[in-house]
Enzyme design. Structure first.
Site, PDB file in Angstrom:
ATOM      1  N   TYR A   1     149.387  41.780  75.235  1.00  0.00           N
ATOM      2  CA  TYR A   1     148.419  42.715  75.811  1.00  0.00           C
ATOM      3  C   TYR A   1     148.154  43.877  74.855  1.00  0.00           C
ATOM      4  CZ  TYR A   1     146.108  45.602  79.351  1.00  0.00           C
ATOM      5  OH  TYR A   1     145.192  46.355  80.041  1.00  0.00           O
TER       6      TYR A   1
ATOM      7  N   ARG B   1     157.128  38.214  77.029  1.00  0.00           N
ATOM      8  CA  ARG B   1     157.298  39.027  78.239  1.00  0.00           C
ATOM      9  C   ARG B   1     157.691  40.474  77.950  1.00  0.00           C
ATOM     10  NH1 ARG B   1     159.104  35.395  83.261  1.00  0.00           N
ATOM     11  NH2 ARG B   1     158.215  33.407  82.598  1.00  0.00           N
TER      12      ARG B   1
ATOM     13  N   ASN C   1     146.540  26.124  78.598  1.00  0.00           N
ATOM     14  CA  ASN C   1     147.417  27.255  78.275  1.00  0.00           C
ATOM     15  C   ASN C   1     147.268  28.336  79.350  1.00  0.00           C
ATOM     16  OD1 ASN C   1     148.922  29.291  77.104  1.00  0.00           O
ATOM     17  ND2 ASN C   1     148.103  28.971  75.053  1.00  0.00           N
ATOM     18  N   GLU C   2     147.924  28.122  80.484  1.00  0.00           N
ATOM     19  CA  GLU C   2     147.790  29.028  81.624  1.00  0.00           C
ATOM     20  C   GLU C   2     148.259  30.450  81.332  1.00  0.00           C
ATOM     21  OE1 GLU C   2     146.153  28.474  84.303  1.00  0.00           O
ATOM     22  OE2 GLU C   2     145.695  26.414  83.720  1.00  0.00           O
TER      23      GLU C   2
ATOM     24  N   TYR D   1     144.396  36.901  78.947  1.00  0.00           N
ATOM     25  CA  TYR D   1     143.042  37.277  78.567  1.00  0.00           C
ATOM     26  C   TYR D   1     142.245  37.796  79.760  1.00  0.00           C
ATOM     27  CZ  TYR D   1     143.952  35.010  74.092  1.00  0.00           C
ATOM     28  OH  TYR D   1     144.471  34.675  72.875  1.00  0.00           O
TER      29      TYR D   1
ATOM     30  N   VAL E   1     146.100  34.194  67.465  1.00  0.00           N
ATOM     31  CA  VAL E   1     146.839  35.142  68.304  1.00  0.00           C
ATOM     32  C   VAL E   1     148.209  34.552  68.647  1.00  0.00           C
ATOM     33  CG1 VAL E   1     146.764  36.558  70.379  1.00  0.00           C
ATOM     34  CG2 VAL E   1     144.621  35.803  69.310  1.00  0.00           C
TER      35      VAL E   1
END
Length: 282
Positions: free
Chosen positions: A215, A210, A241-242, A248, A202
């Site tokens: 999404y 952004r 990976n914040e 997710y 992904v």
């Protein structure tokens, strides 16, 4: 263009963000139960490299015209090549003065391209079905955003005579498990390979973070998975990976398990989390 499959589908914006259908609804009618809204795409952070993730600070990105965006399963070789090139750009960090950089990038893209063709065509053992899902924009729109020539040239393909650029990509894999990754535990009934799937590779072009592309890719992948009869959808994400974890979570994934520390050390990578999404109740 070389066709790898006999059918394809596209999903121009708007894309679905909510559903109230029950698990008994047929896949053919699933799309009609979604409510559409553009507002949820604002301020969504899309640093979502789940196979080779690193945490990066996103700079201000140009805003895209979402009416020109198409999200579709890819079946043609030139688009698969564009997706492979975007993955190389997204999952690797190169010093610009590296000797033979372009040749090395080409080698990595060729390797991913051949592996992707093998998976999508159904020739990879252990995979029941694989779909490469891409988000793309017209080349003319990309040029109007004054993005790098390298990005435009390496990730472009032709669709019906129109030059387009792959700006986001992922794989949807119907299988029991992915190589070198922790496995999901659901469903608990017979033949889990029929109704279990994983997202992998992904990524979204760094220049266009952004913009809600991550999404949108996830929502499209859930639609395809639902049509396949998938009930349990998984994705792996690096523990550090914040932005990806937030994305997710926003898309409905929840924590199921995490990779043992010894395995991460052995594979020389950040430790992975395994996230799960229940599509049976979507």
């Amino acid at each position: 263009m070389t066709l790898l499959s006999s059918s394809s589908s596209s999903l121009p914006f708007p894309i679905p963000i909510h559903t109230s259908s029950s698990s008994s609804s047929s896949s053919s009618s699933s799309s009609s139960s979604f409510i559409y809204n553009f507002s949820v795409f604002s301020n969504v952070r899309t640093q979502i490299q789940c196979s080779a993730s690193t945490t990066n600070v996103c700079t201000q990105s140009p805003k895209i015209d979402t009416s020109l965006l198409t999200i579709a399963e890819s079946f043609y070789e030139d688009e698969l090549w564009a997706a492979a090139s975007l993955r190389v750009r997204s999952f690797n960090r190169f010093h610009p003065d590296t000797f033979g950089l372009q040749d090395h990038r080409k080698y990595l893209a060729e390797r991913e391209f051949e592996a992707l063709k093998e998976r999508v065509s159904g020739k990879r053992l252990g995979f029941r079905r694989v779909s490469c899902i891409n988000a793309s924009l017209p080349m003319s729109h990309i040029l109007s955003l004054s993005l790098s020539d390298d990005f435009c040239s390496s990730c472009k393909f032709s669709d019906g005579g129109e030059d387009r650029v792959v700006v986001g990509t992922l794989d949807l894999n119907q299988c029991l498990s992915l190589p070198d990754e922790i496995s999901g535990t659901k469903p608990e009934l017979n033949e889990p390979d029929i109704t279990r799937a994983y997202l992998s590779n992904v990524c979204v072009a760094e220049e266009l973070h952004r913009n809600g592309l991550g999404y949108a890719l996830l929502e499209k992948s859930k639609l395809v998975a639902y049509d396949w009869g998938i009930t349990d959808l998984y994705v792996h994400v690096a523990v550090d990976n914040e932005p990806a974890k937030k994305l997710y979570t926003k898309s409905g994934f929840v924590y199921e398990s995490d990779e043992p520390a010894w395995q991460a050390r052995f594979l020389d990578r950040p430790r992975r989390l395994l996230l799960w999404k229940d599509l049976a109740i979507s």
